[in-house]
Structure formats: C-alpha cells, structure tokens
Design a protein around this motif. Structure first.
Motif, PDB file in Angstrom:
ATOM      1  N   THR A  68     -20.571  38.793  15.575  1.00  0.00           N
ATOM      2  CA  THR A  68     -19.145  39.027  15.834  1.00  0.00           C
ATOM      3  C   THR A  68     -18.656  38.096  16.931  1.00  0.00           C
ATOM      4  N   MET A  69     -17.485  37.511  16.713  1.00  0.00           N
ATOM      5  CA  MET A  69     -16.854  36.718  17.770  1.00  0.00           C
ATOM      6  C   MET A  69     -15.470  37.274  18.047  1.00  0.00           C
ATOM      7  N   PRO A  70     -15.203  37.624  19.324  1.00  0.00           N
ATOM      8  CA  PRO A  70     -13.888  38.194  19.645  1.00  0.00           C
ATOM      9  C   PRO A  70     -12.788  37.149  19.486  1.00  0.00           C
ATOM     10  N   ARG A  71     -11.619  37.604  19.040  1.00  0.00           N
ATOM     11  CA  ARG A  71     -10.483  36.679  18.921  1.00  0.00           C
ATOM     12  C   ARG A  71      -9.720  36.679  20.218  1.00  0.00           C
ATOM     13  N   VAL A  96     -35.165  37.834  21.597  1.00  0.00           N
ATOM     14  CA  VAL A  96     -35.344  39.276  21.795  1.00  0.00           C
ATOM     15  C   VAL A  96     -35.522  40.015  20.466  1.00  0.00           C
ATOM     16  N   ARG A  97     -35.344  39.321  19.341  1.00  0.00           N
ATOM     17  CA  ARG A  97     -35.452  39.998  18.037  1.00  0.00           C
ATOM     18  C   ARG A  97     -36.885  40.480  17.798  1.00  0.00           C
ATOM     19  N   LYS A  98     -37.012  41.768  17.454  1.00  0.00           N
ATOM     20  CA  LYS A  98     -38.346  42.312  17.165  1.00  0.00           C
ATOM     21  C   LYS A  98     -38.666  42.028  15.697  1.00  0.00           C
ATOM     22  N   PRO A  99     -39.961  41.971  15.354  1.00  0.00           N
ATOM     23  CA  PRO A  99     -40.327  41.582  13.991  1.00  0.00           C
ATOM     24  C   PRO A  99     -39.749  42.494  12.912  1.00  0.00           C
ATOM     25  N   ASP A 100     -39.459  43.759  13.256  1.00  0.00           N
ATOM     26  CA  ASP A 100     -38.924  44.645  12.199  1.00  0.00           C
ATOM     27  C   ASP A 100     -37.396  44.631  12.176  1.00  0.00           C
ATOM     28  N   HIS A 140     -25.799  41.078  15.919  1.00  0.00           N
ATOM     29  CA  HIS A 140     -26.122  42.458  15.543  1.00  0.00           C
ATOM     30  C   HIS A 140     -27.512  42.483  14.913  1.00  0.00           C
ATOM     31  N   LEU A 141     -28.412  43.207  15.567  1.00  0.00           N
ATOM     32  CA  LEU A 141     -29.781  43.345  15.064  1.00  0.00           C
ATOM     33  C   LEU A 141     -29.946  44.758  14.538  1.00  0.00           C
ATOM     34  N   GLN A 142     -30.677  44.882  13.440  1.00  0.00           N
ATOM     35  CA  GLN A 142     -30.888  46.230  12.893  1.00  0.00           C
ATOM     36  C   GLN A 142     -32.306  46.355  12.360  1.00  0.00           C
ATOM     37  N   SER A 143     -32.914  47.515  12.636  1.00  0.00           N
ATOM     38  CA  SER A 143     -34.199  47.868  12.026  1.00  0.00           C
ATOM     39  C   SER A 143     -33.977  49.181  11.279  1.00  0.00           C
ATOM     40  N   ARG A 144     -35.035  49.713  10.699  1.00  0.00           N
ATOM     41  CA  ARG A 144     -34.847  50.977   9.966  1.00  0.00           C
ATOM     42  C   ARG A 144     -34.350  52.075  10.897  1.00  0.00           C
ATOM     43  N   THR A 145     -34.774  52.017  12.172  1.00  0.00           N
ATOM     44  CA  THR A 145     -34.467  53.135  13.062  1.00  0.00           C
ATOM     45  C   THR A 145     -33.359  52.880  14.087  1.00  0.00           C
ATOM     46  N   GLU A 146     -33.024  51.608  14.331  1.00  0.00           N
ATOM     47  CA  GLU A 146     -32.012  51.390  15.382  1.00  0.00           C
ATOM     48  C   GLU A 146     -31.169  50.150  15.132  1.00  0.00           C
ATOM     49  N   SER A 147     -29.983  50.163  15.751  1.00  0.00           N
ATOM     50  CA  SER A 147     -29.101  48.983  15.727  1.00  0.00           C
ATOM     51  C   SER A 147     -28.861  48.555  17.167  1.00  0.00           C
ATOM     52  N   THR A 148     -28.918  47.264  17.413  1.00  0.00           N
ATOM     53  CA  THR A 148     -28.725  46.746  18.775  1.00  0.00           C
ATOM     54  C   THR A 148     -27.784  45.547  18.722  1.00  0.00           C
ATOM     55  N   ASP A 149     -26.905  45.482  19.718  1.00  0.00           N
ATOM     56  CA  ASP A 149     -26.018  44.318  19.832  1.00  0.00           C
ATOM     57  C   ASP A 149     -26.443  43.488  21.032  1.00  0.00           C
ATOM     58  N   VAL A 150     -26.628  42.208  20.809  1.00  0.00           N
ATOM     59  CA  VAL A 150     -27.078  41.327  21.890  1.00  0.00           C
ATOM     60  C   VAL A 150     -26.116  40.148  22.006  1.00  0.00           C
ATOM     61  N   PRO A 151     -25.560  39.909  23.207  1.00  0.00           N
ATOM     62  CA  PRO A 151     -24.758  38.689  23.367  1.00  0.00           C
ATOM     63  C   PRO A 151     -25.632  37.478  23.035  1.00  0.00           C
ATOM     64  N   TYR A 205     -29.787  36.079  23.828  1.00  0.00           N
ATOM     65  CA  TYR A 205     -30.659  36.286  22.660  1.00  0.00           C
ATOM     66  C   TYR A 205     -31.972  35.505  22.782  1.00  0.00           C
ATOM     67  N   PHE A 206     -31.909  34.271  23.264  1.00  0.00           N
ATOM     68  CA  PHE A 206     -33.109  33.428  23.320  1.00  0.00           C
ATOM     69  C   PHE A 206     -33.867  33.670  24.623  1.00  0.00           C
ATOM     70  N   THR A 207     -35.208  33.691  24.501  1.00  0.00           N
ATOM     71  CA  THR A 207     -36.019  33.937  25.699  1.00  0.00           C
ATOM     72  C   THR A 207     -36.958  32.765  25.999  1.00  0.00           C
TER      73      THR A 207
END
Ligand SMILES: Cc1cc2nc3c(=O)[nH]c(=O)nc-3n(C[C@H](O)[C@H](O)[C@H](O)COP(=O)(O)OP(=O)(O)OC[C@H]3O[C@@H](n4cnc5c(N)ncnc54)[C@H](O)[C@@H]3O)c2cc1C
Length: 269
Positions: A165-168, A154-158, A131-142, A146-148
C-alpha cells in the motif's frame, strides 16, 4: 522438483504453513534467471498465478493498493496510477524490456531483495507498506524497515507478501534516476528516488548498500534547509547513509561520486 498450483490465497498460505521451504513464484523473472545455478532436487515451487485475489490493483482518494501479482505493466497501463504516482511508471519503464515489465511483479522485486532493484526505491520513496500474511497472522511492515541485510528481510518463511500500500499525498517534488551501463536493459549501478511532501524529503538510493536504503542524514539536512554548494558537500553527508562496494558492475568510488553528483545537480536545478 514439484510445482504446487493453489487457486486461493488461503490454499497458498496453508501450503506454506505445511512446508515453509516452498518457494513462491510470481512472474519468475528473478527465479528463472538463477535457475541454472541451483540444484533443484527437492525444490517445491508454488505458482501464484491462479490466485486471483492476489492479482488486484486499486486506488481511492487515500491510497494505492498493489496485489502480490501486480506487474510493472499494470501500473504503466493505468493513467490514474501514473498521474498519482508518476515515479512508479518512470521506474517500471526502466525495468528490463516490455517482456519483463509484463511478467515481473512489484512484490517479486521486494521479495527478491536485490540492492539493485528499481521498483523498491520508488515504492520506498512513496512510503510503501508491505503486507505479509501467514496462515495464522497478518503483519504490516513499512518498506524502509523490511530489509535486514543483503537479500535478508523480516519476512518469515511461512509468510507471503500479499500486497503493498502507498498512501496518496500531494508531492511537491518527485524524481527518479537510474544509471546503468546503457540506457535500457541494464542492471543499476547507482539509482536514486527523491520525493518531497508535507512531511519532508524522502531520499532512497539503490545499488549503494547491501539493500535499497533511505539516506536519512541527507533527508534531515534537506529538511533543515541546508544548501550544498558542491557535490563534495552532498558526498560528505551521504557517506553516513550508504556503504557502496566494488563489484563487477562498478566501483564503490564511482557509485558514491555519481550519486552525490546526481543529487547535487538535481537539487540545484
Ligand atoms: C532480462 C531481465 C531484466 C531485468 N531487469 C531488471 C531491471 O532493470 N530492474 C529490476 O529491478 N529488476 C530487473 N529484473 C529482475 C526482475 O524482473 C524483477 O526483480 C521483478 O520484479 C521480479 O518479480 P517476479 O514476479 O518475476 O519475481 P519471481 O522471479 O517470481 O520471484 C522473485 C523472488 O521473490 C519471491 N516471491 C515472489 N513473489 C512473492 C510473494 N508474493 N511473497 C513472497 N515471496 C515472493 C520468489 O520466491 C523469489 O525468491 C530483470 C530480470 C530479467 C530476466
């Protein structure tokens, strides 16, 4: 060098939005290791330790949620989490020693982006979402998207990693193995996590590519019921999944050979 000490998530996200060059610091167990290699003039650190709502861990029937400040020790110390996600504890116990396990965080392990990270393979094998969050948005990335690149994501500097989260699900099979120069306090030369559930196999390897990666060709072969008579048969498929290099800790050949042998021995147990 300046140190900011936010006391709430919003305050932290505001600080990052105002100056995306700020470096978050959680346990500090990666950041402090590279301390002497950097000229820190102009650095601003943001100490997350006072942000209580990042220091959470919870589990219900559906999922396990780790906050950005959840440490390896938090997981090791929880019998319920260990029972539901045994590989997390198996891997956590092999991260450094107790001092590192009590300070180091799962989110820091992801954010640091090392291909040798030991927390990442088990989380990825358990299908983790970041779960990534900035002041203006929240994004969920598997986590497996995530790694490029080497230490790239993919994480932006802000954005902060605010949780994982891991599903059970029930797992028919789960296994993690780390190979280092010695049995404790060693950086991984080759590592592998394998989990099988109703949707099939997940095979994740570390220290064999620029970032921790799923071995998707091998997963497909296992899901198709293919059998592997020799380690060379496993290696034949793995060569499409991994791209090991020679470095101070090992050689590409060693990494490739050992990974294939480990997997072959394990699936033929
Ligand atoms: C002696 C020693 C032994 C170790 N052994 C191992 C080992 O066996 N296996 C292993 O995998 N690792 C090992 N490590 C590395 C380290 O302990 C782990 O990678 C740990 O998980 C890092 O977490 P941290 O909270 O300390 O990260 P930090 O050092 O605080 O941060 C690491 C990086 O992530 C960024 N960051 C941290 N939190 C966030 C966030 N929430 N959002 C965005 N960015 C963030 C920081 O800016 C920094 O760039 C070892 C380290 C030491 C010093």
């Amino acid at each position: 060098m300046k140190v900011l000490r936010p006391t709430s998530r919003n305050e932290a996200l505001d600080m990052l939005a105002d100056d995306p060059s700020i470096r978050p610091i959680a346990g500090g167990t990666d950041l402090m290791v590279s301390w002497h290699h950097h000229d820190k003039t102009g650095w601003t650190l943001m100490d997350l330790s006072r942000v209580d709502d990042l220091n959470t861990m919870s589990m219900d029937d559906h999922a396990l949620q780790l906050g950005a400040l959840t440490s390896y020790w938090d997981v090791i110390a929880s019998k319920d989490v260990t029972n539901a996600f045994p590989l997390l504890t198996v891997a956590a116990r092999q991260v450094g020693a107790i001092q590192i396990q009590t300070r180091g965080t799962w989110a820091g392990n992801i954010a640091n982006g090392s291909p040798a990270a030991d927390g990442v393979p088990v989380m990825m094998a358990y299908n983790a979402i970041v779960h990534l969050q900035s002041r203006t948005e929240s994004t969920d990335v598997p986590l497996d998207q995530y790694f490029t690149g080497y230490k790239q994501s993919v994480r932006k500097p802000d954005q902060l990693i605010v949780g994982i989260t891991m599903p059970r699900t029930s797992h028919d099979h789960e296994w993690f193995h780390k190979v280092g120069a010695r049995s404790a306090q060693a950086i991984t030369k080759v590592g592998v996590a394998m989990v099988k559930n109703g949707s099939g196999w997940r095979v994740v390897a570390n220290s064999v590519a620029p970032f921790v990666c799923r071995c998707k060709r091998l997963e497909s072969a296992l899901n198709d019921g293919q059998s592997f008579a020799t380690p060379a048969d496993v290696a034949d498929i793995l060569k499409h999944d991994i791209a090991p290099i020679d470095d101070i800790r090992s050689t590409a050949r060693y990494r490739q050979t050992v990974l294939a042998r480990l997997i072959h021995a394990h699936i033929n147990e």
